[in-house]
Scaffold this motif. Structure first.
Motif, PDB file in Angstrom:
ATOM      1  N   GLY A 343       0.798  -1.219   0.000  1.00 49.48           N
ATOM      2  CA  GLY A 343       0.000   0.000   0.000  1.00 49.48           C
ATOM      3  C   GLY A 343       0.828   1.265   0.000  1.00 49.48           C
ATOM      4  N   GLU A 344       2.037   1.210  -0.538  1.00 44.91           N
ATOM      5  CA  GLU A 344       2.913   2.374  -0.575  1.00 44.91           C
ATOM      6  C   GLU A 344       2.449   3.377  -1.644  1.00 44.91           C
ATOM      7  OE1 GLU A 344       5.394   3.623   1.050  1.00 44.91           O
ATOM      8  OE2 GLU A 344       5.618   2.043   2.556  1.00 44.91           O
ATOM      9  N   MET A 345       2.504   4.667  -1.313  1.00 43.82           N
ATOM     10  CA  MET A 345       2.037   5.717  -2.230  1.00 43.82           C
ATOM     11  C   MET A 345       2.805   5.733  -3.547  1.00 43.82           C
ATOM     12  SD  MET A 345       1.549   8.864   0.453  1.00 43.82           S
ATOM     13  CE  MET A 345       1.299  10.046  -0.874  1.00 43.82           C
ATOM     14  N   LEU A 346       4.075   5.380  -3.499  1.00 44.51           N
ATOM     15  CA  LEU A 346       4.884   5.407  -4.718  1.00 44.51           C
ATOM     16  C   LEU A 346       4.328   4.458  -5.781  1.00 44.51           C
ATOM     17  CD1 LEU A 346       7.359   6.459  -6.222  1.00 44.51           C
ATOM     18  CD2 LEU A 346       8.702   4.618  -5.149  1.00 44.51           C
ATOM     19  N   MET A 349       1.660   6.088  -7.943  1.00 43.63           N
ATOM     20  CA  MET A 349       2.283   7.204  -8.649  1.00 43.63           C
ATOM     21  C   MET A 349       3.034   6.699  -9.874  1.00 43.63           C
ATOM     22  SD  MET A 349       3.673   9.381  -5.371  1.00 43.63           S
ATOM     23  CE  MET A 349       4.613  10.547  -6.362  1.00 43.63           C
ATOM     24  N   LEU A 350       3.816   5.627  -9.710  1.00 42.64           N
ATOM     25  CA  LEU A 350       4.601   5.089 -10.825  1.00 42.64           C
ATOM     26  C   LEU A 350       3.709   4.425 -11.867  1.00 42.64           C
ATOM     27  CD1 LEU A 350       7.667   3.603  -8.900  1.00 42.64           C
ATOM     28  CD2 LEU A 350       7.635   5.629 -10.357  1.00 42.64           C
ATOM     29  N   THR A 351       2.680   3.710 -11.421  1.00 38.37           N
ATOM     30  CA  THR A 351       1.793   3.078 -12.406  1.00 38.37           C
ATOM     31  C   THR A 351       1.032   4.131 -13.208  1.00 38.37           C
ATOM     32  OG1 THR A 351       0.072   2.823 -10.695  1.00 38.37           O
ATOM     33  CG2 THR A 351       1.510   0.931 -11.099  1.00 38.37           C
ATOM     34  N   THR A 352       0.663   5.240 -12.562  1.00 37.54           N
ATOM     35  CA  THR A 352      -0.026   6.322 -13.268  1.00 37.54           C
ATOM     36  C   THR A 352       0.894   6.970 -14.292  1.00 37.54           C
ATOM     37  OG1 THR A 352      -1.468   6.762 -11.371  1.00 37.54           O
ATOM     38  CG2 THR A 352      -1.219   8.531 -12.990  1.00 37.54           C
TER      39      THR A 352
END
Length: 390
Positions: A343-346, A349-352
């Motif tokens: 559940g890390e925010m990164l 962000m990277l998939t987006t």
């Protein structure tokens, strides 16, 4: 201000290559427009959007009206200054969002009465109010207020009579939108929206009425609203190429990579969809060779990036060199799988970043093929690659 220049057409389809000049810059078409509903493309900095090739993004009139409101927007001179994006912006009129409120709204000839989903306040949206809000937002492309004709109501397919009633009201709202837009002396461009549900003759009637108003650009609305895929594709193949050849054509809310390439072949210049960003947050990755589900256990130890041909930051890292070309600086599928599981925010962000880069790069490749006169070959290769699987 709007100027559309048609540069090239494809002899094997309705596909076209053009440029769209707006108050905040020039857009190369065909183009995909990332969706920034609340004044931000979720998880992506404006600088990153520019680096991945975004030329125009969306904002949503309804949601920005709810929060932060017109007074805040006025203080920043509009949406560009508020979200720090100096390229063109298109704003949706709010019609789709009002339609999606269901029992919370009541549609009349004058407009829509509804309760705010934020605080329950009683509010009213009309063509005039939508134009007033979008003028404050100072979006380069303003959309008329329309009623989004549903595919079904209470589990029953919308009848021709119901679709006609909705389409005719949207046409009347188009005229009211245009009159208010002119009264406000808005210096940007207003698009009309073709409605008519899944009925082709109603689509043609809708378009004829809009042509009489002579909008600078036209959109096809009321698709991807729950209809079967084959019916959506049928309308896509029927309607866009009927729109004026000397004006930009926008297909609203569509869709998959396959939909975009088919839409270009059908004569569409502009696309938007939440799919690349929403799917990214849910662990679905678009790649040249099909869709990848990063949550699947098979990726736990995979050292490859999402897409070995991709040069986005997630796949190629700082080097900007794809895996296939010898790059090894990107993030592995194993790492992305780990981020998602934790559940890390990164992770989102990277998939987006990757999914948006994929969509924007796909459209760049489409434009290049149109310039080179090889669009039919590109389509064939695209279908073959996507069917291969990751």
């Amino acid at each position: 201000m709007l100027q559309f220049d048609l540069l090239k057409t494809d002899p094997s389809s309705h596909a076209r290559r053009g440029t769209l000049t707006l108050n905040h810059g020039v857009v190369q078409t065909p183009i995909f427009m990332p969706v920034g509903t609340y004044g931000t493309v979720k998880g992506v900095m404006p600088r990153s959007l520019e680096e991945m090739g975004a030329q125009i993004i969306l904002g949503n009139t309804f949601h920005l009206w709810m929060r932060p409101g017109q007074e805040v927007m006025k203080s920043f001179g509009g949406l560009h200054g508020f979200e720090k994006w100096d390229k063109p912006i298109l704003t949706d009129s709010g019609g789709f969002q009002v339609w999606s409120l269901g029992a919370m709204r009541k549609i009349t000839e004058e407009g829509v009465h509804f309760q705010s989903p934020v605080n329950g306040d009683k509010l009213f949206m009309s063509p005039e109010v939508s134009m007033q809000i979008q003028t404050v937002l100072n979006s380069d492309i303003v959309m008329q207020l329309d009623e989004c004709t549903p595919y079904e109501t209470n589990g029953k397919k919308t009848t021709e009579a119901e679709a006609r009633k909705s389409m005719e009201m949207s046409r009347r709202w188009a005229k009211r939108s245009q009159e208010e837009f002119a009264r406000l002396e808005n210096p940007n461009a207003l698009f009309g929206i073709v409605q008519g549900g899944m009925f082709k003759h109603l689509r043609e009637e809708s378009l004829q009425g809009l042509l009489e108003l002579d909008f600078p650009g036209y959109a096809v609305g009321g698709v991807s609203v729950g209809e079967p895929k084959d019916e959506m594709l049928d309308i896509m193949q029927h309607t866009p190429h009927l729109l004026p050849a000397n004006k930009p054509r926008y297909l609203m809310g569509v869709g998959t990579p396959e939909d975009l390439v088919q839409g270009v072949a059908d004569g569409v210049d502009m696309f938007d969809c939440v799919m690349p960003t929403r799917n990214a947050r849910n662990g679905t990755i678009f790649t040249r060779y099909g869709d990848l589900k990063i949550r699947n256990a098979r990726h736990k130890t995979d050292h490859q990036p999402f897409d070995t041909t991709c040069t986005c930051h997630a796949c190629a890292g700082k080097s900007g060199v794809s895996w296939d070309d010898g790059g090894r600086d990107g993030f592995s599928r194993a790492y992305q799988h780990h981020l998602d599981r934790c559940g890390e925010m990164l992770g989102p962000m990277l998939t987006t970043i990757h999914n948006l880069h994929y969509y924007l790069n796909l459209m760049q490749e489409v434009r290049q093929s149109l310039e080179a006169g090889t669009f039919s070959q590109f389509r064939a290769q695209f279908k073959s690659d996507r069917a291969r699987g990751v």
